[in-house]
Design a protein around this motif. Structure first.
Motif, PDB file in Angstrom:
ATOM      1  N   LYS A 140       2.826   2.455  11.055  1.00 45.40           N
ATOM      2  CA  LYS A 140       2.625   3.672  11.847  1.00 45.40           C
ATOM      3  C   LYS A 140       3.797   4.633  11.720  1.00 45.40           C
ATOM      4  N   SER A 141       4.983   4.076  11.778  1.00 48.16           N
ATOM      5  CA  SER A 141       6.180   4.913  11.795  1.00 48.16           C
ATOM      6  C   SER A 141       6.825   5.104  10.427  1.00 48.16           C
ATOM      7  N   GLY A 142       6.201   4.629   9.373  1.00 46.60           N
ATOM      8  CA  GLY A 142       6.790   4.785   8.045  1.00 46.60           C
ATOM      9  C   GLY A 142       6.269   3.765   7.056  1.00 46.60           C
ATOM     10  N   PHE A 143       7.199   3.071   6.404  1.00 46.69           N
ATOM     11  CA  PHE A 143       6.845   2.122   5.349  1.00 46.69           C
ATOM     12  C   PHE A 143       7.573   0.805   5.558  1.00 46.69           C
ATOM     13  N   VAL A 144       6.944  -0.273   5.155  1.00 46.89           N
ATOM     14  CA  VAL A 144       7.598  -1.577   5.113  1.00 46.89           C
ATOM     15  C   VAL A 144       8.008  -1.780   3.659  1.00 46.89           C
ATOM     16  N   VAL A 145       9.307  -1.960   3.434  1.00 48.44           N
ATOM     17  CA  VAL A 145       9.831  -2.073   2.075  1.00 48.44           C
ATOM     18  C   VAL A 145      10.675  -3.327   1.936  1.00 48.44           C
ATOM     19  N   GLU A 146      10.809  -3.782   0.687  1.00 47.22           N
ATOM     20  CA  GLU A 146      11.670  -4.922   0.384  1.00 47.22           C
ATOM     21  C   GLU A 146      12.715  -4.470  -0.617  1.00 47.22           C
ATOM     22  N   SER A 147      13.972  -4.698  -0.318  1.00 48.41           N
ATOM     23  CA  SER A 147      15.073  -4.300  -1.187  1.00 48.41           C
ATOM     24  C   SER A 147      15.080  -5.151  -2.454  1.00 48.41           C
ATOM     25  N   LEU A 148      15.286  -4.513  -3.591  1.00 47.14           N
ATOM     26  CA  LEU A 148      15.406  -5.257  -4.842  1.00 47.14           C
ATOM     27  C   LEU A 148      16.824  -5.806  -5.012  1.00 47.14           C
ATOM     28  N   LEU A 149      17.755  -5.343  -4.175  1.00 46.78           N
ATOM     29  CA  LEU A 149      19.126  -5.843  -4.238  1.00 46.78           C
ATOM     30  C   LEU A 149      19.264  -7.196  -3.550  1.00 46.78           C
ATOM     31  N   ASP A 150      18.734  -7.293  -2.331  1.00 50.26           N
ATOM     32  CA  ASP A 150      18.934  -8.522  -1.563  1.00 50.26           C
ATOM     33  C   ASP A 150      17.643  -9.130  -1.011  1.00 50.26           C
ATOM     34  N   ASN A 151      16.500  -8.583  -1.385  1.00 49.42           N
ATOM     35  CA  ASN A 151      15.175  -9.075  -0.978  1.00 49.42           C
ATOM     36  C   ASN A 151      14.943  -9.042   0.529  1.00 49.42           C
ATOM     37  N   LYS A 152      15.697  -8.216   1.258  1.00 50.27           N
ATOM     38  CA  LYS A 152      15.487  -8.081   2.696  1.00 50.27           C
ATOM     39  C   LYS A 152      14.392  -7.058   2.956  1.00 50.27           C
ATOM     40  N   THR A 153      13.546  -7.365   3.925  1.00 47.58           N
ATOM     41  CA  THR A 153      12.469  -6.467   4.294  1.00 47.58           C
ATOM     42  C   THR A 153      12.925  -5.593   5.455  1.00 47.58           C
ATOM     43  N   SER A 154      12.555  -4.319   5.401  1.00 44.58           N
ATOM     44  CA  SER A 154      12.901  -3.405   6.485  1.00 44.58           C
ATOM     45  C   SER A 154      11.836  -2.318   6.611  1.00 44.58           C
ATOM     46  N   ILE A 155      11.930  -1.575   7.690  1.00 45.17           N
ATOM     47  CA  ILE A 155      11.014  -0.460   7.907  1.00 45.17           C
ATOM     48  C   ILE A 155      11.793   0.829   7.694  1.00 45.17           C
ATOM     49  N   VAL A 156      11.208   1.723   6.917  1.00 39.74           N
ATOM     50  CA  VAL A 156      11.820   3.017   6.641  1.00 39.74           C
ATOM     51  C   VAL A 156      10.978   4.068   7.337  1.00 39.74           C
ATOM     52  N   GLY A 157      11.608   4.849   8.189  1.00 42.39           N
ATOM     53  CA  GLY A 157      10.898   5.889   8.936  1.00 42.39           C
ATOM     54  C   GLY A 157      10.422   7.017   8.043  1.00 42.39           C
ATOM     55  N   ILE A 158       9.429   7.734   8.519  1.00 40.75           N
ATOM     56  CA  ILE A 158       8.876   8.836   7.726  1.00 40.75           C
ATOM     57  C   ILE A 158       9.846  10.006   7.631  1.00 40.75           C
ATOM     58  N   SER A 159      10.925   9.971   8.415  1.00 45.73           N
ATOM     59  CA  SER A 159      11.915  11.043   8.348  1.00 45.73           C
ATOM     60  C   SER A 159      12.860  10.879   7.151  1.00 45.73           C
ATOM     61  N   HIS A 160      12.879   9.690   6.538  1.00 41.85           N
ATOM     62  CA  HIS A 160      13.726   9.459   5.365  1.00 41.85           C
ATOM     63  C   HIS A 160      13.153  10.175   4.142  1.00 41.85           C
ATOM     64  N   ASN A 161      14.044  10.585   3.259  1.00 44.50           N
ATOM     65  CA  ASN A 161      13.623  11.188   1.996  1.00 44.50           C
ATOM     66  C   ASN A 161      13.358  10.059   0.999  1.00 44.50           C
ATOM     67  N   VAL A 162      12.083   9.844   0.686  1.00 41.92           N
ATOM     68  CA  VAL A 162      11.670   8.750  -0.190  1.00 41.92           C
ATOM     69  C   VAL A 162      11.108   9.328  -1.481  1.00 41.92           C
ATOM     70  N   SER A 163      11.571   8.808  -2.623  1.00 36.40           N
ATOM     71  CA  SER A 163      11.050   9.232  -3.932  1.00 36.40           C
ATOM     72  C   SER A 163      10.401   8.038  -4.612  1.00 36.40           C
ATOM     73  N   VAL A 164       9.218   8.265  -5.157  1.00 31.89           N
ATOM     74  CA  VAL A 164       8.518   7.233  -5.911  1.00 31.89           C
ATOM     75  C   VAL A 164       8.964   7.365  -7.364  1.00 31.89           C
ATOM     76  N   LEU A 165       9.378   6.271  -8.005  1.00 34.13           N
ATOM     77  CA  LEU A 165       9.901   6.341  -9.361  1.00 34.13           C
ATOM     78  C   LEU A 165       8.895   6.941 -10.343  1.00 34.13           C
ATOM     79  N   LYS A 166       7.620   6.744 -10.083  1.00 32.26           N
ATOM     80  CA  LYS A 166       6.594   7.283 -10.973  1.00 32.26           C
ATOM     81  C   LYS A 166       6.669   8.810 -11.061  1.00 32.26           C
ATOM     82  N   ASP A 167       7.141   9.454  -9.993  1.00 30.19           N
ATOM     83  CA  ASP A 167       7.175  10.913  -9.922  1.00 30.19           C
ATOM     84  C   ASP A 167       8.462  11.526 -10.464  1.00 30.19           C
ATOM     85  N   ILE A 168       9.404  10.695 -10.896  1.00 30.22           N
ATOM     86  CA  ILE A 168      10.694  11.197 -11.375  1.00 30.22           C
ATOM     87  C   ILE A 168      10.662  11.361 -12.890  1.00 30.22           C
ATOM     88  N   SER A 169      11.203  12.490 -13.355  1.00 34.68           N
ATOM     89  CA  SER A 169      11.283  12.774 -14.791  1.00 34.68           C
ATOM     90  C   SER A 169      12.695  13.195 -15.143  1.00 34.68           C
TER      91      SER A 169
END
Length: 131
Positions: free
Chosen positions: A23-52
Motif C-alpha cells: 500500500k505504501s510503496g514496494f517490498v524489496v530485497e537488497s542484492l548486497l545483504d539480502n535484507k527485505t525492506s519496504i520502500v515508500g512511494i516518496s523515494h526516487n526509484v529507477s528500474v534498470l530496464k529504463d536506464i540507457s
C-alpha cells in the motif's frame, strides 16, 4: 534475469529486487545483504530496464551495456568501480567506444560497473541473452 524487477533507489546503496507492491510503496530485497525492506512511494526509484547510456549515435539500453561487459569479461566480474577516473574511463571506452564522454560522467561509469558486478555476483546476468 528480467531488469524489470531490479531497482536502484536514490539514497540507498546497491541494487534491489522488487518482491511485491505494498500500500505504501514496494517490498524489496537488497542484492548486497539480502535484507527485505519496504520502500515508500516518496523515494526516487529507477528500474534498470529504463536506464540507457548516451552514445554519439543513440542511447544504448543498460542491458546491452551489461552484455558488452559480460562479453569482454567472459561473463566474469568487471574491474572494481573504485578505480581511478582514468582507469574507469579507459575501461568503459573499451566496452563502449562511442559513449558520449560529455554526457556520461565518471560517476555514471562507477554505477554501471558496480551494478554489473552486483548482478554478476548474484548470478543474475546469465539470462540476459534469454530475454
Amino acid at each position: 534475469m528480467n531488469l524489470d524487477n531490479i531497482l536502484s533507489i536514490t539514497g540507498k546503496p546497491g541494487l534491489y529486487q522488487l518482491k511485491s507492491k505494498a500500500k505504501s510503496g514496494f517490498v524489496v530485497e537488497s542484492l548486497l545483504d539480502n535484507k527485505t525492506s519496504i520502500v515508500g512511494i516518496s523515494h526516487n526509484v529507477s528500474v534498470l530496464k529504463d536506464i540507457s547510456i548516451y552514445t554519439y549515435s543513440q542511447e544504448m539500453p543498460l542491458k546491452e551495456v551489461f552484455k558488452k561487459i559480460a562479453t569482454k569479461e567472459s561473463n566474469g566480474p568487471a574491474i572494481n568501480h573504485k578505480g581511478s577516473k582514468k582507469e574507469l574511463e579507459s575501461y568503459f571506452n573499451e566496452v563502449l567506444p562511442d559513449y558520449d564522454e560529455d554526457r556520461v560522467y565518471a560517476s555514471d561509469i562507477k554505477k554501471v560497473l558496480q551494478w554489473y558486478n552486483l548482478l554478476q555476483g548474484n548470478d543474475l546476468l546469465g539470462s540476459l541473452e534469454e530475454e
